[in-house]
Design a protein around this motif. Structure first.
Motif, PDB file in Angstrom:
ATOM      1  N   LEU A 125       1.814  18.292  -1.877  1.00  0.00           N
ATOM      2  CA  LEU A 125       1.870  19.358  -2.880  1.00  0.00           C
ATOM      3  C   LEU A 125       0.574  19.562  -3.207  1.00  0.00           C
ATOM      4  O   LEU A 125       0.034  20.986  -3.208  1.00  0.00           O
ATOM      5  N   GLN A 126      -0.336  18.812  -3.208  1.00  0.00           N
ATOM      6  CA  GLN A 126      -1.912  19.045  -3.506  1.00  0.00           C
ATOM      7  C   GLN A 126      -2.615  17.758  -2.881  1.00  0.00           C
ATOM      8  O   GLN A 126      -2.452  16.491  -3.367  1.00  0.00           O
ATOM      9  N   PRO A 127      -3.496  17.878  -1.856  1.00  0.00           N
ATOM     10  CA  PRO A 127      -4.230  16.829  -1.561  1.00  0.00           C
ATOM     11  C   PRO A 127      -4.834  16.043  -2.451  1.00  0.00           C
ATOM     12  O   PRO A 127      -5.535  16.503  -3.225  1.00  0.00           O
ATOM     13  N   ASP A 128      -4.727  14.679  -2.236  1.00  0.00           N
ATOM     14  CA  ASP A 128      -5.395  13.819  -3.272  1.00  0.00           C
ATOM     15  C   ASP A 128      -6.093  12.519  -2.443  1.00  0.00           C
ATOM     16  O   ASP A 128      -5.306  11.743  -1.993  1.00  0.00           O
ATOM     17  N   PRO A 129      -7.217  12.610  -1.902  1.00  0.00           N
ATOM     18  CA  PRO A 129      -7.709  11.436  -1.356  1.00  0.00           C
ATOM     19  C   PRO A 129      -7.670   9.973  -1.852  1.00  0.00           C
ATOM     20  O   PRO A 129      -7.873   9.136  -1.388  1.00  0.00           O
ATOM     21  N   GLN A 130      -7.602  10.094  -3.183  1.00  0.00           N
ATOM     22  CA  GLN A 130      -7.380   8.920  -3.997  1.00  0.00           C
ATOM     23  C   GLN A 130      -6.320   8.082  -3.980  1.00  0.00           C
ATOM     24  O   GLN A 130      -6.166   7.118  -4.297  1.00  0.00           O
ATOM     25  N   LEU A 131      -5.224   8.916  -3.500  1.00  0.00           N
ATOM     26  CA  LEU A 131      -3.813   8.281  -3.490  1.00  0.00           C
ATOM     27  C   LEU A 131      -3.679   7.769  -2.267  1.00  0.00           C
ATOM     28  O   LEU A 131      -3.770   8.477  -1.168  1.00  0.00           O
ATOM     29  N   GLN A 132      -3.180   6.578  -2.167  1.00  0.00           N
ATOM     30  CA  GLN A 132      -2.849   6.002  -0.845  1.00  0.00           C
ATOM     31  C   GLN A 132      -1.914   5.079  -1.077  1.00  0.00           C
ATOM     32  O   GLN A 132      -1.661   4.406  -1.967  1.00  0.00           O
ATOM     33  N   PRO A 133      -1.002   4.797   0.070  1.00  0.00           N
ATOM     34  CA  PRO A 133       0.217   3.903   0.083  1.00  0.00           C
ATOM     35  C   PRO A 133      -0.228   2.449  -0.002  1.00  0.00           C
ATOM     36  O   PRO A 133      -1.021   1.967   0.556  1.00  0.00           O
ATOM     37  N   GLY A 134       0.609   1.704  -0.723  1.00  0.00           N
ATOM     38  CA  GLY A 134       0.118   0.202  -0.812  1.00  0.00           C
ATOM     39  C   GLY A 134       1.504  -0.611  -0.423  1.00  0.00           C
ATOM     40  O   GLY A 134       2.344  -0.517  -1.486  1.00  0.00           O
ATOM     41  N   ARG A 135       1.886  -0.589   0.843  1.00  0.00           N
ATOM     42  CA  ARG A 135       3.120  -0.908   1.290  1.00  0.00           C
ATOM     43  C   ARG A 135       3.550  -2.190   0.926  1.00  0.00           C
ATOM     44  O   ARG A 135       2.854  -3.257   0.964  1.00  0.00           O
ATOM     45  N   GLY A 136       4.803  -2.248   0.407  1.00  0.00           N
ATOM     46  CA  GLY A 136       5.506  -3.363   0.016  1.00  0.00           C
ATOM     47  C   GLY A 136       6.626  -3.834   0.611  1.00  0.00           C
ATOM     48  O   GLY A 136       7.308  -2.846   1.220  1.00  0.00           O
ATOM     49  N   GLN A 137       7.015  -5.052   0.869  1.00  0.00           N
ATOM     50  CA  GLN A 137       8.179  -5.459   1.538  1.00  0.00           C
ATOM     51  C   GLN A 137       8.727  -6.523   0.600  1.00  0.00           C
ATOM     52  O   GLN A 137       8.048  -7.338   0.204  1.00  0.00           O
ATOM     53  N   VAL A 138      10.119  -6.463   0.535  1.00  0.00           N
ATOM     54  CA  VAL A 138      10.715  -7.686  -0.195  1.00  0.00           C
ATOM     55  C   VAL A 138      12.040  -8.110   0.204  1.00  0.00           C
ATOM     56  O   VAL A 138      13.006  -7.491   1.080  1.00  0.00           O
ATOM     57  N   ILE A 139      12.400  -9.301  -0.063  1.00  0.00           N
ATOM     58  CA  ILE A 139      13.611  -9.946   0.431  1.00  0.00           C
ATOM     59  C   ILE A 139      14.486 -10.438  -0.448  1.00  0.00           C
ATOM     60  O   ILE A 139      13.916 -10.834  -1.545  1.00  0.00           O
ATOM     61  N   LYS A 140      15.510  -9.950  -0.731  1.00  0.00           N
ATOM     62  CA  LYS A 140      16.438 -10.133  -1.819  1.00  0.00           C
ATOM     63  C   LYS A 140      17.447 -11.234  -1.367  1.00  0.00           C
ATOM     64  O   LYS A 140      18.311 -11.038  -0.500  1.00  0.00           O
ATOM     65  N   VAL A 141      17.466 -12.387  -2.064  1.00  0.00           N
ATOM     66  CA  VAL A 141      18.397 -13.441  -1.945  1.00  0.00           C
ATOM     67  C   VAL A 141      19.296 -13.796  -2.969  1.00  0.00           C
ATOM     68  O   VAL A 141      19.066 -13.404  -4.068  1.00  0.00           O
ATOM     69  N   LEU A 142      20.427 -14.578  -2.665  1.00  0.00           N
ATOM     70  CA  LEU A 142      21.351 -15.163  -3.444  1.00  0.00           C
ATOM     71  C   LEU A 142      20.522 -16.563  -4.246  1.00  0.00           C
ATOM     72  O   LEU A 142      20.770 -17.398  -3.334  1.00  0.00           O
ATOM     73  N   ALA A 143      20.032 -16.413  -5.340  1.00  0.00           N
ATOM     74  CA  ALA A 143      19.415 -17.771  -5.606  1.00  0.00           C
ATOM     75  C   ALA A 143      19.581 -17.939  -7.258  1.00  0.00           C
ATOM     76  O   ALA A 143      18.699 -17.825  -7.799  1.00  0.00           O
ATOM     77  N   PRO A 144      20.951 -18.111  -7.650  1.00  0.00           N
ATOM     78  CA  PRO A 144      20.875 -17.695  -9.143  1.00  0.00           C
ATOM     79  C   PRO A 144      20.343 -19.076  -9.903  1.00  0.00           C
ATOM     80  O   PRO A 144      20.225 -18.861 -11.275  1.00  0.00           O
ATOM     81  N   TRP A 145      19.960 -20.050  -9.392  1.00  0.00           N
ATOM     82  CA  TRP A 145      19.365 -21.031 -10.066  1.00  0.00           C
ATOM     83  C   TRP A 145      17.834 -20.859 -10.207  1.00  0.00           C
ATOM     84  O   TRP A 145      17.520 -21.319 -11.165  1.00  0.00           O
ATOM     85  N   VAL A 146      17.415 -19.685  -9.903  1.00  0.00           N
ATOM     86  CA  VAL A 146      15.957 -19.332 -10.010  1.00  0.00           C
ATOM     87  C   VAL A 146      15.904 -18.628 -11.513  1.00  0.00           C
ATOM     88  O   VAL A 146      16.621 -17.408 -11.527  1.00  0.00           O
TER      89      VAL A 146
END
Lengths: 337, 336
Positions: A189-210
């Protein structure tokens, strides 16, 4: 007075709610509309684990520390209420681990019971020689966004499934004020050179003891590039990826391997945990949050934009303080009219 | 002599852990577990499984037993890998306790007083302690103990033992881990039940424990359910859940943690804590008409069974080894 909020992640929806709560009574003609091409559960906020925790240092952005505190206090007040469950809000305690002593963070007096780890506790985490323990909150985006949506719908706020091409396009339809909560794609919508992606990845697991969060830190690799484990109400989130400049929203097998191996080294019992989901998202990273008014010329007159984007990996942590600040800016617009 | 035959009476956490320790201290023994109940129907299955040493009455005699939870601390990693978690948070007191620093403060992790900000969540309480400790889910833990035992060749039989003497012809040593059953088995008048009713609910967002220092109200998150308690009714033998008590427990817990109002799948359980001034951890020789039966007692753990089970199991196994040494000694002498 027509106000359009662009963006329906945690920032857009909470800002809309805050403005409506504060000004609906004062401005009976107030009409709020939300425009977004992605709604829950497809927003960046939906993928996040939702742990309230700012970065280690606010780099002198004292305003951000204040907004973080306002958010924490706001959420803490809601903990004892019936709304807490519906918001996806609960208390959680845990560990921040380091390989060397570090200064206390800006938020040590915001969270509950902040203290250094004892040597006995550090024995639980071989390889780490220093750390903190504190009690904080989890606010799960996948539950919080629907709750915000419900509150807004009850208040008569309208939602439009639409990709906005420009601010002008919205003003041309007769909107008086635009609140720009477009997060990662603000640059379209409006160029902003200060804005950049910080790509993240997550794994969601079944670990109810945590039952605790564990966030490790490696000063060399940077924030969130070191394994972390965050318990949710249903799944436990494993992460540790933060790639600046990477726009890819697809899951990477290499990153999966990195996350899995490093988290299992941290908590060996995770090896038996079943993987439920995998998700990648882009943290809208900026040296500081852009939270300011901008007056744009439109036709023969002027139109107001309030920017509220660039919350990096702490959007949920800071959202309410920013919503309050955006609402104050809106108030100043009202007073001038 | 032939491989000594040892019988462990009782298959709760005490019986199973004691048996496991015996397989390690006396590998040549032939070991059998006899019990009228096995998991999930033992008292241990009802227990929350928290390591909190202070549950013991600290009398001068019991102080000898003060270190009995240390072995569990060392064993904690195994427990966590199998059926437990470290959990944290708060024990709150309506009235400030006499001791600032309780004797068990260095047994748990990260012990400290609660801050003022934390206490704000509990307007009826003036003081609090924060710490991290071990919580075990007893049913899977007991199953794991059973599996380990079977893998070493230990036999398990469902059998109600009416009198320890009835075992004298089949076994050389009997280890009495009968818990509350020792009341009927031995007529031990010092043993009495303290009835506990608990609720096990589905509330997976509760990650921290909260316990009232009076010991009556507590919230312990386990792997698959949260244990809400409870009651401490001395001399009550009733194993039937009481509906009025259920509501009372639920209300008390909700006042400490309001989000529990949303808890689902509420199951009610009752257990009788096998209470005694002190754990009875000692040898005894039963004899009738020149025939002897060596007994090792390990019962009366009251509310602290989980906390001290590993320590008492090791001690009991040690006593069993002494018994076997004594038997081998007298057997050798008989041959002379």
């Amino acid at each position: 007075m027509r106000v359009a909020i662009i963006g329906a992640g945690v920032i857009g929806l909470s800002t809309a709610l805050c403005i409506h709560q504060q000004y609906q009574g004062l401005t009976p003609s107030l009409e709020l509309e939300v425009y977004a091409d992605r709604y829950t559960p497809q927003t960046t906020s939906d993928g996040a684990a939702g742990l309230w925790q700012p970065y280690l240092s606010d780099h002198g952005n004292l305003e951000e520390t204040i907004w973080n505190k306002e958010t924490f206090d706001y959420l803490l007040r809601h903990l004892g209420s019936a709304a807490a469950r519906e918001m996806g809000l609960f208390l959680v305690s845990g560990y921040n681990l380091f390989t060397q002593p570090v200064p206390d963070p800006s938020w040590k007096n915001i969270v509950l019971g902040f203290r250094n780890l004892t040597s006995k506790e550090l024995e639980l985490f071989p390889g780490y020689s220093y750390g903190w323990f504190n009690t904080a909150l989890v606010l799960e985006g996948r539950t919080y966004l629907p709750w915000l949506t419900k509150r807004l719908t009850q208040r008569g706020v309208k939602f439009f499934h639409k990709k906005v091409g420009s601010f002008q396009e919205v003003f041309a339809q007769g909107v008086d004020v635009v609140i720009n909560c477009t997060g990662m794609r603000a640059g379209e919508l409006q160029p902003d050179p200060q804005l950049q992606p910080g790509r993240g990845q997550v794994i969601k697991v079944l670990a109810p003891w945590v039952k605790h969060f564990i966030i490790t830190h490696d000063t060399k690799s940077g924030i969130y590039n070191s394994p972390y484990i965050i318990p949710g109400s249903e799944f436990t989130v494993l992460g540790g990826i933060n790639q600046l400049g990477n726009w890819n929203e697809e899951n990477s097998t290499q990153d999966h391997k990195t996350i899995w191996e490093s988290c299992c080294r941290l908590l060996p019992e995770l090896q038996t945990a079943k993987v439920a989901e995998e998700w990648s998202g882009l943290r809208p990273t900026r040296p500081r949050v852009r939270l300011e008014r901008e007056t744009l010329s439109h036709g023969h007159g002027q139109a107001e934009v309030i920017h509220n984007y660039g919350h990096g990996g702490f959007g949920i942590t800071i959202h309410w303080g920013c919503a309050l600040a955006a609402a104050r800016l809106f108030g100043s617009i009202l007073r001038e009219q | 002599m032939a491989a000594p035959k040892v019988a462990v009476v009782g298959a709760g956490v005490i019986g199973l852990s004691t048996a496991l320790c015996i397989t390690e201290t006396c590998p040549s023994c032939s070991l059998t577990i006899l019990s009228d109940q096995f998991s999930p129907n033992t008292t241990s299955d009802v227990a929350a499984g928290m390591l909190i040493p202070h549950i013991y009455p600290v009398t001068p005699v019991c102080h000898q037993q003060a270190g009995l939870w240390q072995p569990l601390c060392l064993f904690a990693k195994v427990v966590i890998a199998v059926a437990g978690s470290n959990i944290s948070l708060w024990q709150v007191f309506k009235n400030t306790p006499k001791e600032e620093l309780p004797f068990w403060s260095d047994v748990v992790l990260g012990f400290r007083p609660m801050t003022k900000a934390e206490l704000q969540k509990f307007p009826q309480h003036q003081f609090g302690q924060a710490f991290t400790t071990l919580k075990c889910d007893c049913p899977p833990y007991l199953l794991w103990l059973e599996k380990r035992l079977k893998a070493t060749g230990v036999q398990m039989h469902t059998r109600k033992v009416a009198d320890l003497w009835e075992l004298h012809s089949e076994y050389n040593v009997v280890v009495n881990c009968a818990g509350i059953g020792a009341h009927q088995l031995l007529g031990d008048k010092e043993l009495f039940p303290v009835r506990g009713q608990v609720l096990k609910v589905h509330a997976p967002w509760v990650k921290n424990f909260i316990r009232d220092g009076d010991g009556l109200t507590y919230i312990y998150p386990g792997i698959h359910s949260v244990t809400l308690g409870g009651t401490r009714e001395k001399e009550s033998w009733s194993l039937s859940p009481d509906a009025g008590t259920t509501k009372d427990i639920f209300d008390r817990c909700c006042s400490l943690e309001p989000s529990l109002q949303g808890a689902k799948e509420i199951k009610v359980k009752v257990g009788l804590r096998p209470s005694r001034q002190c754990v009875r951890l000692q040898r005894e020789v039963l004899s009738q008409g020149g025939v002897k039966l060596l007994v090792v007692h390990n019962y009366g753990h009251g509310a602290g069974g989980f906390s001290v089970h590993w320590g008492t199991a090791k001690e009991a196994a040690h006593l069993v080894r002494e018994c076997i040494a004594a038997l081998q000694d007298s057997s050798a002498r008989a041959k002379l």
